[in-house]
Design an enzyme around this catalytic site. Structure first.
Site, short mmCIF file in Angstrom:
data_model
loop_
_atom_site.label_atom_id
_atom_site.label_comp_id
_atom_site.label_asym_id
_atom_site.label_seq_id
_atom_site.Cartn_x
_atom_site.Cartn_y
_atom_site.Cartn_z
N GLU A 111 0.65 -1.06 -0.07
CA GLU A 111 -0.12 0.10 -0.04
C GLU A 111 0.92 1.16 -0.10
O GLU A 111 2.06 1.18 0.37
CB GLU A 111 -0.84 0.09 1.18
CG GLU A 111 -2.03 -0.66 0.85
CD GLU A 111 -3.19 -0.43 2.00
OE1 GLU A 111 -2.79 0.23 3.01
OE2 GLU A 111 -4.38 -1.09 1.90
N HIS A 227 -9.22 10.94 2.27
CA HIS A 227 -8.80 9.62 1.61
C HIS A 227 -8.85 10.27 -0.02
O HIS A 227 -9.93 10.94 -0.40
CB HIS A 227 -9.88 8.28 1.42
CG HIS A 227 -9.01 7.18 0.89
ND1 HIS A 227 -9.06 6.96 -0.35
CD2 HIS A 227 -8.47 6.06 1.48
CE1 HIS A 227 -8.21 5.96 -0.60
NE2 HIS A 227 -8.05 5.35 0.53
N ARG A 273 -1.19 9.94 1.18
CA ARG A 273 -2.65 10.17 0.89
C ARG A 273 -3.10 11.72 0.81
O ARG A 273 -3.60 11.92 -0.16
CB ARG A 273 -3.61 9.67 2.24
CG ARG A 273 -3.80 8.34 2.10
CD ARG A 273 -4.68 7.48 3.15
NE ARG A 273 -5.03 6.18 2.94
CZ ARG A 273 -5.41 5.43 3.41
NH1 ARG A 273 -6.07 5.74 4.58
NH2 ARG A 273 -5.55 4.06 3.36
N HIS A 334 -11.86 10.69 5.97
CA HIS A 334 -11.72 9.11 5.76
C HIS A 334 -11.44 8.76 7.33
O HIS A 334 -12.03 7.93 7.80
CB HIS A 334 -10.66 8.90 4.97
CG HIS A 334 -10.59 7.33 4.89
ND1 HIS A 334 -11.42 6.41 4.78
CD2 HIS A 334 -9.60 6.61 5.16
CE1 HIS A 334 -10.85 5.29 4.70
NE2 HIS A 334 -9.78 5.33 4.95
N ARG A 369 -1.97 9.65 9.14
CA ARG A 369 -1.50 7.89 9.21
C ARG A 369 -1.16 6.97 8.02
O ARG A 369 -1.65 7.38 7.01
CB ARG A 369 -3.16 7.36 9.65
CG ARG A 369 -3.22 5.90 9.84
CD ARG A 369 -4.65 5.58 10.03
NE ARG A 369 -5.61 5.84 8.80
CZ ARG A 369 -6.34 4.84 8.02
NH1 ARG A 369 -6.15 3.53 8.54
NH2 ARG A 369 -7.00 5.04 7.13
C1 FAD Z 1 -14.19 2.54 4.37
C2 FAD Z 1 -13.20 2.60 5.26
C3 FAD Z 1 -12.24 1.65 4.99
C4 FAD Z 1 -11.20 1.61 6.11
N1 FAD Z 1 -9.97 0.76 5.61
C5 FAD Z 1 -9.08 0.47 6.47
C6 FAD Z 1 -8.15 -0.45 6.37
O1 FAD Z 1 -7.92 -1.03 5.33
N2 FAD Z 1 -7.19 -0.91 7.36
C7 FAD Z 1 -7.09 -0.02 8.51
O2 FAD Z 1 -6.18 -0.16 9.34
N3 FAD Z 1 -8.09 0.90 8.69
C8 FAD Z 1 -8.92 1.13 7.62
N4 FAD Z 1 -10.03 2.06 8.08
C9 FAD Z 1 -10.28 2.63 9.40
C10 FAD Z 1 -10.79 1.57 10.53
O3 FAD Z 1 -11.53 0.77 9.92
C11 FAD Z 1 -11.26 2.32 11.68
O4 FAD Z 1 -10.05 3.32 12.15
C12 FAD Z 1 -11.33 1.25 12.69
O5 FAD Z 1 -12.21 0.28 12.29
C13 FAD Z 1 -12.05 1.99 13.81
O6 FAD Z 1 -12.53 0.88 14.71
P1 FAD Z 1 -13.45 1.41 16.12
O7 FAD Z 1 -13.68 0.13 16.79
O8 FAD Z 1 -12.34 2.27 16.67
O9 FAD Z 1 -14.40 2.20 15.79
P2 FAD Z 1 -16.01 1.60 14.66
O10 FAD Z 1 -15.60 0.46 13.96
O11 FAD Z 1 -16.29 2.82 13.91
O12 FAD Z 1 -16.80 1.58 16.10
C14 FAD Z 1 -17.21 2.53 16.74
C15 FAD Z 1 -18.42 1.72 17.71
O13 FAD Z 1 -18.87 2.80 18.63
C16 FAD Z 1 -20.31 2.78 18.59
N5 FAD Z 1 -20.77 4.18 19.10
C17 FAD Z 1 -20.30 5.43 18.77
N6 FAD Z 1 -20.76 6.52 19.82
C18 FAD Z 1 -21.31 5.82 20.49
C19 FAD Z 1 -22.20 6.21 21.77
N7 FAD Z 1 -22.26 7.28 22.13
N8 FAD Z 1 -22.73 5.08 22.44
C20 FAD Z 1 -22.88 3.87 22.06
N9 FAD Z 1 -22.20 3.39 21.19
C21 FAD Z 1 -21.29 4.36 20.48
C22 FAD Z 1 -20.62 2.82 17.20
O14 FAD Z 1 -21.95 2.34 17.09
C23 FAD Z 1 -20.00 1.64 16.67
O15 FAD Z 1 -20.30 0.35 17.31
C24 FAD Z 1 -11.16 2.37 7.04
C25 FAD Z 1 -12.24 3.09 7.56
C26 FAD Z 1 -13.11 3.19 6.49
C27 FAD Z 1 -14.17 3.88 7.00
#
Ligand code: FAD
Length: 514
Positions: A111, A227, A273, A334, A369
């Protein structure tokens, strides 16, 4: 009142993985504002970075991460990230995540800004979906209690320590206070701040607002990653066209069919990026178009359909056969590099309060990042939260080095009289226009005044949408005020009025509530 050892807010990779580890040490409650699978995690395509390949090493991964971070990575946390990566990947394999293999070995791809192929993926470009499904199935079959449609609305503090969390049942509207020893924010990012974004609807900056209102320190909010390549089709929400598409040989072309990246940077299509995103914007301006294209027509049909089945199918559903047609793309918000400031144990400045995942700022991303480091960051630092909380005696590690920080409160601003009413769409338009990929003092000041006026005029939130709007306005203020303060360009933050980096600004902007 119920009491748990661990309350985890969020059910993306950070929430689920932390919960699966935490259940070995006490009672666990996950609360999540939608259904368990609503999150950004399931949209992750490219994969997860780890130095497990033959020609790779943690040192190389360290160097690439530091280079992408543009002088603002915390070297200690990056060292931890790259060295603990292989063990955390092994954990995911043990949980059952089906990484793609090649001749019996985990397959690794390239990547942008990685010096060697080091990205693990699953289901081709469905890495996040596989991780989310595997972990949520594990949680469902464990004794972990999960409250869906349950919104965390306030962190409860007693004598300087977390006591629990206030919640809103999104169906009935009833509120409750639930106590815990440790509260872990795993609430994800804030991509919904911007009109064009790749994020899920849940990404409304809730963790930032919850923590800020509880007097936590919030760091590096001006650094938002845009992105370069999200699908730009009329009436279709921006859908990510993963960097791995260019990693496998995809070429950027303007609307006249010309390659252009080489004229902006010697790194060409695989530049970092922020550089690719700005180059695309300039090219769009030059050609008067609202898009550029990615061309993969020269790649073998079989490679496209097996390596990018998700993208291939999504485009086909919108009448675009990417083996034969150019893919129209434009930049979109992103990833939020900043967040709730934590130390090497995921601990905030409030006893008992931790943050993991995109809502946290561990310092590994600095000003930008490196692709595929965020899923890895979740695993490495979530594990450390458990190491810390299961041995409470361990002394508190300092947060980021004091000499690299500047501390601020949110300043008072003059009220704006003629302005649009606060709503999700007016906020997203304002942030996109004034606080987007290319910023300047005039636009940022205007946005800062409007956001402050909105913040003071919003009624008390009563339901999920009104809480989310209020959280977005506060998060937007933090992004905007930090962007205004940083009079330079660095990583994901670009000011047309200060286009160069300044050594004076090799420091972090930290906000705390008064
Ligand atoms: C399209 C896309 C592609 C990506 N591709 C990559 C990749 O290839 N590699 C990589 O390393 N990263 C990638 N990323 C980034 C990565 O996916 C995210 O940074 C990571 O998944 C975040 O995980 P998380 O558990 O912190 O948050 P999330 O997976 O967003 O989960 C957050 C959770 O918190 C809950 N929540 C939020 N606020 C509240 C509240 N007040 N009360 C109760 N629940 C709440 C939500 O409902 C959700 O369940 C990508 C992101 C996107 C959008």
């Amino acid at each position: 009142m119920n009491r748990y050892d661990y309350i985890i807010v969020g059910s993306g990779i950070a929430g689920l993985y932390t919960a699966l580890l935490a259940k070995e040490y006490g009672s666990v409650l996950i609360m999540t504002k939608g259904s368990i699978d609503d999150c950004n995690t399931k949209y992750a395509q490219g994969g997860i970075a780890a130095a497990i390949g033959k020609n790779d090493s943690p040192e190389l991964h360290f160097q690439d991460t530091i280079a992408a971070g543009a002088g603002l990575c915390n070297e200690e946390t990056v060292r931890i990230l790259v060295e603990e990566a292989p063990d955390r990947i092994a954990d995911l394999v043990k949980f059952g995540v089906p990484f793609d293999t090649l001749e019996g070995q985990i397959a690794l791809t390239m990547e942008a800004a990685h010096s060697v192929p080091r990205i693990l993926h699953a289901g081709g470009d469905a890495t996040g979906e596989h991780i989310e499904i595997t972990l949520s199935n594990r949680v469902r079959s464990s004794k972990i209690k999960v409250l869906e449609d349950c919104l965390a609305t306030e962190i409860l503090i007693e004598r300087g320590r977390v006591k629990g969390v206030k919640t809103l049942d999104c169906h009935t509207g009833s509120t409750e206070e639930i106590e815990c020893r440790f509260l872990i924010l795993a609430t994800g990012g804030g991509g919904q701040l911007f009109k064009f974004n790749t994020n899920s609807a849940i990404a409304t900056g809730d963790g930032i607002a919850l923590a800020f209102n509880a007097a936590s320190e919030i760091a590096d909010m001006e650094f938002f990653q845009f992105h370069p390549t999200a699908l730009r089709l009329p009436g279709v929400t921006p859908f990510l066209i993963s960097e791995a598409v260019r990693g496998e040989g995809g070429i950027l072309r303007n609307v006249n069919g010309e390659r252009f990246m080489q004229s902006y940077t010697p790194d060409g299509d695989l530049a970092p990026r922020d550089i690719v995103a700005r180059s695309i914007l300039y090219e769009m301006k030059k050609t008067g178009a609202d898009k550029v294209y990615i061309d993969v027509r020269h790649l073998p049909h079989h490679l496209i359909t097996t390596r990018f089945p998700h993208i291939y199918r999504f485009c086909l559903d919108h009448s675009l056969d990417i083996t034969q047609d150019l893919i129209p793309v434009a930049p979109a918000a992103h990833y939020m590099m900043g967040g709730v400031k934590v130390n090497i144990w995921g601990e905030t400045n409030i006893a008992g309060l931790f943050a993991a995942g995109e809502t946290a700022c561990t310092g590994v991303h600095g000003a930008n990042r490196l692709a595929s480091n965020s899923l890895l960051e979740v695993l490495v630092f979530s594990k450390r939260i458990l190491e810390k909380t299961s041995k409470e005696k361990r002394t508190r590690a300092p947060l980021l080095k004091q000499s690299t920080e500047v501390h601020y409160n949110l300043s008072q601003r003059k009220a704006v009289r003629a302005m649009p009413k606060p709503s999700l769409s007016t906020l997203q338009q304002l942030m996109w226009d004034k606080v987007g990929i290319i910023r300047n003092k005039e636009g940022l000041s205007e946005a800062a005044d409007i956001l402050a006026t909105w913040q003071n005029s919003l009624p008390e939130p009563t339901d999920r949408p009104s809480h989310e709007l209020s959280n977005l306005v506060l998060t937007g203020r933090l992004v905007t005020e930090a962007a205004l303060l940083r009079e330079e360009s660095r990583g994901g933050h670009f000011r047309s009025d200060f286009p160069e980096s300044s050594p004076q600004w090799q420091r972090h902007i930290i906000f705390t509530a008064k």
